[in-house]
Every structure is written in C-alpha cells, then in structure tokens.
Design a protein around this motif. Structure first.
Motif, mmCIF file in Angstrom:
data_model
loop_
_atom_site.group_PDB
_atom_site.id
_atom_site.type_symbol
_atom_site.label_atom_id
_atom_site.label_comp_id
_atom_site.label_asym_id
_atom_site.label_seq_id
_atom_site.Cartn_x
_atom_site.Cartn_y
_atom_site.Cartn_z
ATOM 1 N N ASN A 1 34.585 9.373 -71.946
ATOM 2 C CA ASN A 1 35.227 8.739 -73.099
ATOM 3 C C ASN A 1 35.470 9.743 -74.223
ATOM 4 O O ASN A 1 36.505 9.730 -74.889
ATOM 5 N N GLY B 1 39.351 10.569 -75.490
ATOM 6 C CA GLY B 1 39.817 10.345 -76.853
ATOM 7 C C GLY B 1 40.607 9.047 -76.964
ATOM 8 O O GLY B 1 40.519 8.174 -76.098
ATOM 9 N N GLY B 2 41.373 8.919 -78.013
ATOM 10 C CA GLY B 2 42.205 7.727 -78.175
ATOM 11 C C GLY B 2 41.483 6.579 -78.863
ATOM 12 O O GLY B 2 40.275 6.597 -79.063
ATOM 13 N N LYS B 3 42.259 5.565 -79.197
ATOM 14 C CA LYS B 3 41.718 4.392 -79.897
ATOM 15 C C LYS B 3 41.681 3.144 -79.018
ATOM 16 O O LYS B 3 40.913 2.224 -79.283
ATOM 17 N N GLU B 4 42.519 3.119 -77.989
ATOM 18 C CA GLU B 4 42.615 1.911 -77.153
ATOM 19 C C GLU B 4 42.185 2.204 -75.717
ATOM 20 O O GLU B 4 42.798 3.017 -75.025
ATOM 21 N N THR C 1 42.552 5.963 -71.653
ATOM 22 C CA THR C 1 42.840 5.385 -72.970
ATOM 23 C C THR C 1 44.315 5.607 -73.297
ATOM 24 O O THR C 1 45.075 6.150 -72.491
ATOM 25 N N ASP C 2 44.690 5.223 -74.515
ATOM 26 C CA ASP C 2 46.077 5.441 -74.934
ATOM 27 C C ASP C 2 46.392 6.919 -75.132
ATOM 28 O O ASP C 2 47.562 7.289 -75.305
ATOM 29 N N SER C 3 45.363 7.770 -75.095
ATOM 30 C CA SER C 3 45.585 9.216 -75.264
ATOM 31 C C SER C 3 45.578 9.977 -73.947
ATOM 32 O O SER C 3 45.852 11.177 -73.926
#
Length: 429
Positions: A34, A38-41, A129-131
């Motif tokens: 994780n 990275g990312g937020k979603e 994730t979204d990244s």
C-alpha cells in the motif's frame, strides 16, 4: 561455535511480535504494498499465500481486535499498518480502523488465493489504487521482505539471496554440544541480555492471561484450581499455567507484544514462561533461571531447523522439547540428560499436528508441557527411549533427521486436508 554466533542467533530467531505472526505478516506485506502503491482510492487487494500460511492465518484473532481472517488482516494492513514496525505493524490500530477494514471487505475488494510458489512460508500482496499497482513479498520468514514492485518496476529483489542464505544456514549447523558449552560459559550480563528481555516481555502476556478471561482460559483456570486445592501446585502445573495463559492472551487478540521463537510467538512463550515458572517453583537463583531459559530457547531453535519454520507438526511440541531441556538444567542435570529428555519428548508427542493458529493452541501448550515434565524427571534418572523404538535414532541428530523426514513426507497431504476442512466450514477468509 563462538559465543558471538549464539548471541546473534538468539537476536535473529527471537524477535518481538504483536499478535500471531501469520495474519500479522499479511498485514505487514499489505502495508508495504500500500505504501508503494500510493494514491487516495483503493481499488483491489490480492493476497497469495502458501498453504501453511493460509491454514495458520484463518482462525486466530488479529491483535487489538475481536476479528479473525486473512481478508481482515490484509485490509488492516492497508488501513492502518505501519510497515516500519514490521511484526508490530498493527501497534497503532484503533476501533475505527476495524470498521474501515470491514467496509473494504464488504465492498468485495479483496481476493485471497493459494500461491503456486513452492515456498513453505510465502506471503504476496498486490495493492491497486488510483495511482497504480504495487506488489510486495515475504518469503521463508514472516518479516523477510524479498521483493517489491511498483507499476512493473522492480524496486527490491532478493529472491536469489534468500536461497543463498538458506544454504549458509545448512553449512553453519551446530549441535547440542555447542549449545551446552555456550550455556555453561555465557556471561549473563552481556551474552544473555536478550534472554532477560525475553523473560520480561513474555511474563507480561502471561500476566494478561492469568488476570483476564481471555481465550479458553486454560492458564487462568488451572491457577484457580491450584489455589482451591483441586490441582496440585507442582512444577508441571506451574509451567503449564504461565505458558498456556500467555497463549490464551495472544491467540485471543491481546495487544501485547511478545518475544517469538523461530517465527512463532506461542513457541517463544512456551519455551520461556514454562521454564520461568518452573524456576520460581524450584526456588533457583536468577542466574540459573536465565541460563535455563536460554537453553530452552536455543534447543527449540535447533529443533526447528530440522522440522522447518512452518511445519505440520505443532510448534508447541518443539518449544516444549526446549522447555524440557530447560527443566533438566534447573534440576541440576547434565548434557547427556538434556539429550535424554529431548529423545523422550520426540518419542512421545511427535504426532501432535498443527491444525492452524487459534485459541485452542493454549490446550496444546498445556499437553506438551505435561509431557516435558515427565520427560525431564525420567532423564534425571538416566532413562531415555532407546533407538530400537519408533522414530528414535542412535544419536540425537539421527532422531531429529527422522523427525524432519516425517514432517516433510506428510506436509502437503495433512496441510491440504486440514485447510480443506477449515474452508468447508465456510469460515471467513
């Protein structure tokens, strides 16, 4: 073997851990993946496990929660895991984190499967994730990070070096003679500092188990029965009481760190607290207690080198073999009698199988330690199971090689059968 090598061995094999190492390892690897993703979603978590980890991580309570399951362990690693803390990855867990983890599980974001990698201890987690996507792997030990990849770019790759390290371990084999020499000559104030820390940590989780209604209450119930006069207060019952109380607390999710042995907290508790309790019962001095605890842990590590870090044979039995050696030392026994007690244990409880980590492990700890006392007292009379009998060989090493053969020969079929049974019960993973 030089003193420094045994000091280093204890530091490597006796590691601080919070909670059962199987689900905690999953949380650790998830936290690493994780972090790199990275990312937020969050979009997806894929967990690939070796058969042994799949079995051991299914039923045990995750530390700081009342929940169990592989999916929960993975989700918590993403939600609140601190990868820098390794096997204490969930140290900062809060109740809200469990709620957030359940949302991830209920959203169907987690996929759990058995890996096609042939390693016995293997945990792989891929987080999307979204990244982007990141993957992390530990292999052969619960915190042995060997691979990290982010969006197809390899960041860490130690897969080959792990194989080389395993070969070095085989070349650096030692025997009971080396362990005995170290125990007799080690400086308590310098060489055995790590053992003192082990006693301190594991005494605390034993206290938690004795003072609270946790797990199956094996240790607490035995203590109450001794206080009532229902059970006799003897060396075996004191050893069982303290060690099983620690297992009661640990397997029910107590947020109390322990010093593990060979990758297992229960093995660390069993090898340590049984000897500490026996020493208190016998009234021996502090130095003798520390040396006996060191002997117990080193013998346990020695035996695990034969049966494997993750084995189909219950870890409580190998830890209790170490404990029986420690008891012989406390009783004033010699090296030959230590060998006798290990052989007695090998010929007695080798058949106890591991059916996964769970609260019932405390009962297995109790059973194994009952045998440890019996074996120790027989050994003190120079009585040992003879090489004509069962798995016992002409030497201790040959006996352990026989144990190794049994463990490897039955590994796949027994672990697969037990895992199938567990999942047929429709337990949450």
């Amino acid at each position: 073997m030089q003193k420094t090598k045994f000091v280093k061995l204890m530091q490597q094999e006796m590691v601080v851990a919070l909670g059962c190492t199987d689900p905690v390892s999953i949380s650790y690897v998830s936290a690493i993946a994780n972090k790199y993703a990275g990312g937020k979603e969050l979009k997806r978590i894929t967990v690939s496990l070796s058969l042994a980890v799949l079995k051991n991580a299914t039923s045990v309570i995750i530390p700081g929660t009342t929940k169990c399951g592989i999916a929960m362990a993975a989700a918590l690693g993403v939600v609140c895991g601190d990868p820098e803390k390794q096997l204490q990855v969930l140290e900062n867990l809060e109740s809200k984190d469990v709620d957030n983890a359940e949302k991830i599980i209920n959203a169907g974001m987690i996929n759990v499967k058995q890996t096609d990698n042939n390693a016995i201890l293997y945990v792989e987690v891929e987080v999307e994730t979204d990244s982007g996507t990141a993957k992390a792997i530990v292999k052969d030990d619960y915190n042995n990070l060997v691979y990290v990849e982010k969006n197809g770019e390899i960041i860490i790759d130690k897969m080959k070096s792990v194989e080389q390290d395993n070969e070095e371990h085989i070349e650096n084999k030692y025997d009971l003679n080396d362990i005995w020499e170290f125990i007799k000559t080690a400086d308590v104030e310098t060489d055995l500092v790590h053992v003192k820390k082990t006693i301190e940590l594991n005494s605390e989780i034993a206290r938690v188990g004795l003072e609270n209604e946790v797990g199956l209450q094996v240790g607490k119930t035995l203590m109450e029965n001794m206080e009532k006069g229902i059970k006799e207060k003897n060396m075996a019952n004191m050893a069982i009481c303290y060690a099983s109380a620690g297992a009661d607390a640990r397997m029910s999710g107590s947020p109390t760190s322990v010093m593990s042995n060979s990758g297992s907290g229960n093995q660390g508790i069993t090898a340590t607290m049984s000897v500490v309790a026996a020493a208190k019962y016998l009234g021996v001095n502090k130095e003798t207690q520390i040396r006996a605890v060191a002997l117990s842990n080193l013998v346990s590590i020695y035996i695990k080198r034969y049966v494997g870090r993750v084995s189909v044979i219950c870890g409580a039995t190998t830890a209790a073999m170490g404990a029986s050696a420690g008891m012989v030392y406390l009783l004033g026994g010699n090296k030959q009698q230590v060998e006798y007690t290990i052989k007695n244990m090998l010929g007695n409880i080798t058949g106890m199988l591991c059916d996964g980590a769970k609260t019932g492990c405390a009962l297995k700890v109790a059973t194994a330690l009952q045998a440890a006392e019996q074996s120790a007292y027989l050994a003190m009379k120079d009585i040992a199971i003879q090489p004509t009998d069962g798995v016992i060989g002409k030497s201790l090493e040959k006996s352990l090689e026989n144990l190794e053969k049994i463990s490897k020969d039955i590994y796949m079929i027994v672990n697969q059968s037990i895992t199938d049974i567990m999942f047929e019960k429709e337990m949450s993973i």
